[in-house]
Scaffold this motif. Structure first.
Motif, PDB file in Angstrom:
ATOM      1  N   LEU A   1       0.833  -1.204   0.000  1.00 26.38           N
ATOM      2  CA  LEU A   1       0.000   0.000   0.000  1.00 26.38           C
ATOM      3  C   LEU A   1       0.864   1.249   0.000  1.00 26.38           C
ATOM      4  CD1 LEU A   1      -2.810   1.189   0.116  1.00 26.38           C
ATOM      5  CD2 LEU A   1      -2.702   1.080   2.613  1.00 26.38           C
ATOM      6  N   LEU A   2       1.940   1.246   0.799  1.00 27.48           N
ATOM      7  CA  LEU A   2       2.853   2.380   0.833  1.00 27.48           C
ATOM      8  C   LEU A   2       3.517   2.579  -0.525  1.00 27.48           C
ATOM      9  CD1 LEU A   2       4.389   4.602   2.338  1.00 27.48           C
ATOM     10  CD2 LEU A   2       6.054   2.852   3.049  1.00 27.48           C
ATOM     11  N   ARG A   3       3.918   1.474  -1.151  1.00 25.36           N
ATOM     12  CA  ARG A   3       4.557   1.563  -2.474  1.00 25.36           C
ATOM     13  C   ARG A   3       3.576   2.101  -3.515  1.00 25.36           C
ATOM     14  NH1 ARG A   3       8.737   3.052  -5.090  1.00 25.36           N
ATOM     15  NH2 ARG A   3       9.300   1.795  -6.904  1.00 25.36           N
ATOM     16  N   LEU A   4       2.338   1.658  -3.441  1.00 26.44           N
ATOM     17  CA  LEU A   4       1.299   2.141  -4.350  1.00 26.44           C
ATOM     18  C   LEU A   4       1.122   3.651  -4.208  1.00 26.44           C
ATOM     19  CD1 LEU A   4      -1.049   1.635  -6.340  1.00 26.44           C
ATOM     20  CD2 LEU A   4      -2.490   1.148  -4.344  1.00 26.44           C
ATOM     21  N   GLN A   5       1.079   4.122  -2.990  1.00 23.94           N
ATOM     22  CA  GLN A   5       0.919   5.553  -2.747  1.00 23.94           C
ATOM     23  C   GLN A   5       2.127   6.334  -3.274  1.00 23.94           C
ATOM     24  OE1 GLN A   5       0.345   5.307   1.481  1.00 23.94           O
ATOM     25  NE2 GLN A   5      -1.900   5.346   1.334  1.00 23.94           N
TER      26      GLN A   5
END
Length: 380
Positions: free
Chosen positions: A60-64
């Motif tokens: 999720l952090l990478r997606l953001q």
């Protein structure tokens, strides 16, 4: 650039806050949703994770992070790190031009024409024997990421027992990435390993240096010469390219350098070759063609007007006119349907075959904007 309506951001936010963020770069909701989907798919294929959801905080952090980079205007290909090109996966990196779909279209079409001719020459002749060229040498000037050279190698390799493809570029970053793309696609089994008779190589070289070009390439016959050179004027780059292109893609690969306007003979290259500054690479490439005499030449251009100027250079040169009897302008989608146009010594002279005015009849193939100039020698 017009401002987006607040209601559009509200609609996007109802679907996904990340889609609303991507609107800043994508400018419309369908594009934002498509790019969000592609970024999610990219992460799901990453070794980092097999799922992108709230239960996987790293993903999720990478997606953001990726969405934030894209929202700032970074091209999607740089965000994802790759771009499909034909049957290959081309790595993309800042400092090297991103492959375009139009470039892919004419590269695939050129390979199709070459393969069709090879098949026709294997048909039995009246003596009962077929003939076919067993070797082929291809040189790709201003090779960039290596996408053109690698795709031609991929397409021609199965039917060319002896095949050499050479990509040349002045940029060390481009040469490094092109070599990496060769290794990458071999690793993915999209390209075969080299053997003694078939290979692709990339080498740093200055197109305007005779020591690097004419003197090092005349040791063998070249069958195909192809190039996507810098062809945009400084004014067009500053005023009409997108912010994403201006801010993130290398100007070196798009605009002929100002240093080419200065020359030891005190004339800019455009004056030396009697052409506009943005056309100087074409004049130089056609000068090289007079030495190498490849059977086929394919040059990407910015639009049909520039294509006509390149064809005019050919028409004005006695050697090139004699060598290259088949001259075509290919549009974005170079399908077989064509129209005829007369090109004279000063440009367009007529629309239909046999029309008024002196000049040369050429074919303009396909649909869309003028995208490349194709030259071919007559049958031997």
């Amino acid at each position: 650039m017009p401002r987006l309506r607040p209601s559009l951001f509200w609609r996007a936010g109802q679907i996904s806050p990340l889609a609303a963020k991507l609107l800043r770069a994508c400018r419309d909701l369908p594009s934002s949703l498509n790019e969000l989907r592609w970024i999610r798919e990219h992460l799901s294929l990453s070794p980092l994770t097999t799922s992108v959801n709230a239960e996987n905080p790293k993903a999720l952090l990478r997606l953001q992070q990726l969405c934030e980079r894209r929202a700032k205007g970074v091209p999607l290909q740089y965000v994802l790190g790759n771009q499909p090109f034909g049957n290959l996966e081309i790595k993309c990196r800042p400092g090297v031009l991103i492959p375009r779909p139009e470039t892919e279209a004419y590269t695939v079409e050129l390979a199709r024409i070459i393969l069709a001719e090879r098949r026709s020459r294997t048909q039995p002749s009246s003596s009962g024997e077929g003939t076919q060229q067993t070797s082929m040498n291809v040189v790709d000037f201003c090779s960039g990421s290596g996408c053109i050279a690698l795709q031609l190698y991929s397409s021609l390799q199965p039917t060319c027992p002896s095949l050499r493809v050479l990509g040349l570029d002045i940029s060390p970053k481009a040469i490094s990435l092109a070599r990496e793309n060769l290794r990458h696609n071999i690793h993915l089994n999209k390209l075969p390993h080299h053997n003694t008779q078939q290979s692709t190589h990339f080498r740093q070289a200055d197109l305007f240096s005779e020591d690097h070009i004419e003197k090092t390439l005349t040791d063998q016959k070249w069958d195909v010469m192809i190039s996507n050179p810098p062809y945009i004027s400084h004014k067009f780059f500053a005023q009409q390219t997108s912010r994403s292109v201006r801010n993130y893609e290398p100007k070196l690969a798009l605009v002929p350098g100002r240093h080419l306007q200065k020359h030891p003979d005190h004339l800019g290259m455009g004056a030396r070759y009697n052409c506009a500054p943005e056309d100087v690479f074409y004049a130089r490439l056609l000068e090289i063609a007079k030495t190498l005499k490849p059977r086929r030449i394919l040059l990407e251009v910015g639009d049909e007007e520039q294509a006509v100027r390149v064809v005019t250079i050919v028409c004005q040169d006695a050697m090139l006119s004699r060598l290259y009897t088949d001259v075509e302008i290919w549009r974005d989608e170079p399908h077989p349907a064509f129209q005829r146009r007369r090109i004279g010594s000063s440009g367009v002279g007529g629309e239909s075959e046999g029309g008024p005015g002196r000049g040369r009849q050429i074919r303009i193939r396909g649909s869309g904007e003028g995208r490349s100039v194709y030259l071919c020698q007559g049958d031997e």
